[in-house]
Motif scaffolding. Structure first.
Motif, mmCIF file in Angstrom:
data_model
loop_
_atom_site.group_PDB
_atom_site.id
_atom_site.type_symbol
_atom_site.label_atom_id
_atom_site.label_comp_id
_atom_site.label_asym_id
_atom_site.label_seq_id
_atom_site.Cartn_x
_atom_site.Cartn_y
_atom_site.Cartn_z
ATOM 1 N N TRP A 92 0.819 -1.220 0.000
ATOM 2 C CA TRP A 92 0.000 0.000 0.000
ATOM 3 C C TRP A 92 0.850 1.267 0.000
ATOM 4 O O TRP A 92 0.332 2.352 -0.253
ATOM 5 C CB TRP A 92 -0.950 -0.014 1.196
ATOM 6 N N ALA A 93 2.153 1.124 0.293
ATOM 7 C CA ALA A 93 3.059 2.280 0.256
ATOM 8 C C ALA A 93 3.648 2.493 -1.131
ATOM 9 O O ALA A 93 4.374 3.460 -1.353
ATOM 10 C CB ALA A 93 4.184 2.094 1.279
ATOM 11 N N ASP A 94 3.348 1.608 -2.066
ATOM 12 C CA ASP A 94 3.857 1.766 -3.422
ATOM 13 C C ASP A 94 3.176 2.971 -4.076
ATOM 14 O O ASP A 94 2.161 3.472 -3.599
ATOM 15 C CB ASP A 94 3.577 0.497 -4.231
ATOM 16 N N HIS A 95 3.742 3.432 -5.168
ATOM 17 C CA HIS A 95 3.222 4.617 -5.841
ATOM 18 C C HIS A 95 2.170 4.206 -6.869
ATOM 19 O O HIS A 95 2.485 3.622 -7.908
ATOM 20 C CB HIS A 95 4.356 5.393 -6.503
ATOM 21 N N CYS A 96 0.933 4.539 -6.550
ATOM 22 C CA CYS A 96 -0.176 4.281 -7.449
ATOM 23 C C CYS A 96 -1.310 5.234 -7.097
ATOM 24 O O CYS A 96 -1.356 5.754 -5.974
ATOM 25 C CB CYS A 96 -0.667 2.825 -7.337
ATOM 26 N N GLY A 97 -2.198 5.478 -8.040
ATOM 27 C CA GLY A 97 -3.378 6.279 -7.749
ATOM 28 C C GLY A 97 -4.440 5.398 -7.135
ATOM 29 O O GLY A 97 -4.898 4.444 -7.767
ATOM 30 N N SER A 98 -4.836 5.679 -5.910
ATOM 31 C CA SER A 98 -5.754 4.793 -5.208
ATOM 32 C C SER A 98 -6.536 5.562 -4.165
ATOM 33 O O SER A 98 -6.020 6.482 -3.536
ATOM 34 C CB SER A 98 -4.974 3.656 -4.528
ATOM 35 N N TRP A 99 -7.795 5.150 -3.948
ATOM 36 C CA TRP A 99 -8.576 5.794 -2.893
ATOM 37 C C TRP A 99 -8.120 5.352 -1.506
ATOM 38 O O TRP A 99 -8.607 5.864 -0.495
ATOM 39 C CB TRP A 99 -10.075 5.554 -3.089
ATOM 40 N N TYR A 100 -7.160 4.438 -1.436
ATOM 41 C CA TYR A 100 -6.559 4.075 -0.141
ATOM 42 C C TYR A 100 -5.670 5.191 0.405
ATOM 43 O O TYR A 100 -5.360 5.204 1.598
ATOM 44 C CB TYR A 100 -5.670 2.846 -0.299
ATOM 45 N N LYS A 101 -5.197 6.066 -0.466
ATOM 46 C CA LYS A 101 -4.173 7.020 -0.073
ATOM 47 C C LYS A 101 -4.714 8.076 0.879
ATOM 48 O O LYS A 101 -5.791 8.635 0.667
ATOM 49 C CB LYS A 101 -3.575 7.688 -1.306
ATOM 50 N N ALA A 102 -3.926 8.359 1.933
ATOM 51 C CA ALA A 102 -4.330 9.343 2.934
ATOM 52 C C ALA A 102 -4.133 10.758 2.426
ATOM 53 O O ALA A 102 -4.853 11.671 2.824
ATOM 54 C CB ALA A 102 -3.525 9.138 4.221
ATOM 55 N N SER A 103 -3.155 10.943 1.555
ATOM 56 C CA SER A 103 -2.831 12.290 1.084
ATOM 57 C C SER A 103 -2.519 12.239 -0.404
ATOM 58 O O SER A 103 -1.579 11.559 -0.824
ATOM 59 C CB SER A 103 -1.613 12.842 1.836
#
Length: 602
Positions: free
Chosen positions: A499-510
């Motif tokens: 989940w720390a990889d670089h991708c566009g995702s609605w998981y991202k906090a910021s």
């Protein structure tokens, strides 16, 4: 003075009558007396996201038999992956069966919520559709409005200038939409986009699909999509124990997923190789065979799971259809008659569908003002943090379902996220090998534990409701230092995951820092165990007067309750609750030892 733990009346407001709101209402009604509960729901029926989502092809991409509350087995799902209308009917039937409609106030919007420290209550400003506003106060406020409730339109320059038919998957009109023969643009390749494309591709004239990045397509999470036969439906109804075994087999596989989420694990590497080859094999017989576009447009460069993997049934085949054009990369701008991509090429369109999901920032859609007058919308404007995805410092007597660091990406839960339910893993649809054994029925005497985070969150909230009702508590809220320390812990552990990889995702906090993910740093079962008990030392608890007044006049509840046995502790054998976490866990999860070798996702 009255007896010890004398229950006082408890008035609770719950925002939302989707899956989480219904779960909370059911559990409150089952265990508590002397309460008033109101579920404020803006729609005219229960079901949350399933009421609003009605686009073509909308369905649950998780095995329908497991898309239920853990205790509410449903035998008559018509297909492996139920459509949106059938899922919404499940929640309607559940509410009707347990009399939950009596708590619902439909067509009502919460305009504002403000904590009053003098009274120890939440003041809500409310409005019915087309009606006047009014105010009402409550002892406890539950926010069950859901993370996936507000459509997110793409930030494309000139979008409001588009002169064709403009649609959003999460705000699909109730009236029929005629797209036959038209040139349709589709933005997005998440769950909605992957369901819309196969549903529309065969009937429209042309489709142009715009995506920023490819996504991992796993294929069905369980069995292949199909309708159940009359014989199968009869078997599910007449043999509930067999259906329970089927549900547990699927759930065991889902709960074996977390190892893949570790970015350097052998499981992650093997799954990535397998999925890459599977995608290329699917493209081998299409117009993309041996083309440079195959890798760029279909094979992601980020780890499996960084962005939500999707079943994508029929998606790649539809993308490769003769009447479909794929455009990869950012969109330049919209014009009155279409889209201009980042290379400057124009794409004329009759209709444009934005399958771009929801606002997943966790920010409330209305002002929620805490003890110090701060607005939760402003506090969570840049990055949202919470106590175990449930509560917020300085916002007393307040809980939220699916808050920041919720385990969306790491295990099973029934949630209002509906079609976006995260069911992980590339599972073989075959039964377990001969000789393998499933867990037997739980044998629980005086304690229980649920393995669905939605249900576990409701249980946690109700434990605090019980304390509030039976002690002279004025208010409770998590301490800021407890949340800060958890945030530091979670961010450290998240760095070891995909989940720390670089991708566009609605998981991202910021959005400005794609390495930050607003997820639980562990498995779904790990989360359930973490919130299975209250950590009172993490909370600022304030009392009305002497904190010991709840002890009452010296009489126990057993002495005055006519349904209680005055010598209840005299028994033939010790069947009391075990006092160590290990023994309690083994008693709760007791059953035949499952053959975990059959659960490997590889």
């Amino acid at each position: 003075m009255d007896r010890i733990r004398k229950e006082r009346h408890m008035k609770i407001a719950c925002i939302g009558a989707g899956a989480s709101g219904l779960c909370f209402a059911y559990k409150l009604q089952r265990s508590f007396e002397d309460f008033t509960l109101t579920l404020f729901e803006r729609n005219d029926s229960v079901g949350g996201v399933w009421v609003a989502n009605r686009y073509p092809g909308c369905a649950c991409d998780y095995d329908a038999h497991n898309y239920t509350f853990s205790w509410d087995q449903k035998a008559d799902w018509t297909s492996v992956y139920a459509g949106a209308e059938e899922v919404q009917h499940y929640f309607e039937d559940f509410a009707r069966k347990h009399g939950l409609h009596e708590y619902c106030k439909f067509g009502t919007t919460v305009k504002r919520a403000q904590w009053d420290d003098a009274t120890g209550r939440w003041g809500l400003q409310l409005q019915t559709t087309g009606g006047p506003e009014w105010e009402e106060s409550f002892d406890i406020l539950i926010n069950a409005s859901g993370l996936l409730s507000s459509p997110k339109w793409p930030e494309i320059p000139g979008l409001d200038e588009f002169g064709g038919l403009l649609l959003h998957s999460a705000a699909w009109p109730a009236r029929p939409v005629e797209l036959k023969g038209k040139h349709v643009g589709l933005i997005g390749n998440g769950s909605s986009g992957q369901q819309l494309l196969p549903a529309l591709q065969a009937t429209v004239g042309k489709m142009t699909v715009f995506i920023r990045q490819p996504t991992w397509v796993l294929g069905p999470f369980g069995a292949p999509p199909r309708s159940y036969s009359a014989v199968e439906l009869q078997g599910f109804a007449q043999q509930p124990e067999k259906l329970l075994e089927k549900r547990k087999q699927f759930e065991n596989r889902v709960n074996s997923y977390f190892g893949i989420c570790l970015k350097d694990s052998p499981q992650q590497a093997a799954l990535r190789r397998r999925l890459t080859q599977k995608i290329l094999d699917q493209l081998a017989e299409t117009k993309y065979a041996d083309s440079a576009e195959a890798e760029a447009g279909f094979v992601p460069q980020y780890a499996v799971g960084c962005r939500r993997p999707t079943p994508g049934v029929g998606y790649i085949e539809s993308l490769a259809a003769d009447n479909v054009t794929l455009v990869v990369g950012a969109i330049g701008r919209a014009t009155a008659d279409g889209i201009v991509d980042q290379s400057g090429r124009s794409h004329p369109l009759d209709a444009l569908i934005c399958a771009t999901g929801f606002d997943t920032s966790h920010r409330p859609s209305f002002p929620i003002l805490g003890r110090d007058g701060s607005d939760l919308r402003e506090l969570w404007a840049r990055e949202a943090t919470a106590y175990l995805a449930l509560a917020v410092p300085h916002f007393p007597n307040y809980f939220v379902f699916y808050g920041p660091n919720n385990p969306f990406a790491s295990g099973p839960f029934l949630a209002t996220v509906g079609k976006h339910y995260f069911a992980f893993g590339l599972f073989d649809a075959q039964p377990a090998a001969s000789g393998s054994r499933m867990h037997g029925a739980l044998r629980i005497k005086r304690f229980s534990l649920t393995n669905a985070p939605t249900e576990a969150q409701a249980d946690y909230m109700l434990k605090w409701c019980d304390r509030w009702q039976t002690e002279n508590i004025h208010s409770f809220s998590p301490k800021q230092e407890a949340v800060d320390e958890f945030d530091a812990y979670a961010k450290g552990l998240i760095q070891t995951t995909v989940w720390a990889d670089h991708c566009g995702s609605w998981y991202k906090a910021s959005p400005s820092d794609p390495a930050k993910a607003s997820l639980w740093p562990g498995s779904g079962l790990h989360y359930v165990e973490a919130i299975s008990s209250l950590r009172g030392d993490d909370f600022d608890v304030r009392y009305r007067g002497n904190r010991w007044n709840w002890l009452g006049n010296g009489f126990s509840q057993v002495e005055v309750d006519q349904e209680c046995d005055l010598s209840y502790y005299i028994r033939q054998q010790d069947d009391s609750e075990f006092l160590s976490s290990k023994r309690r866990r083994r008693e709760i999860a007791k059953g035949s030892q499952v053959d975990r070798a059959t659960l490997h996702v590889m």
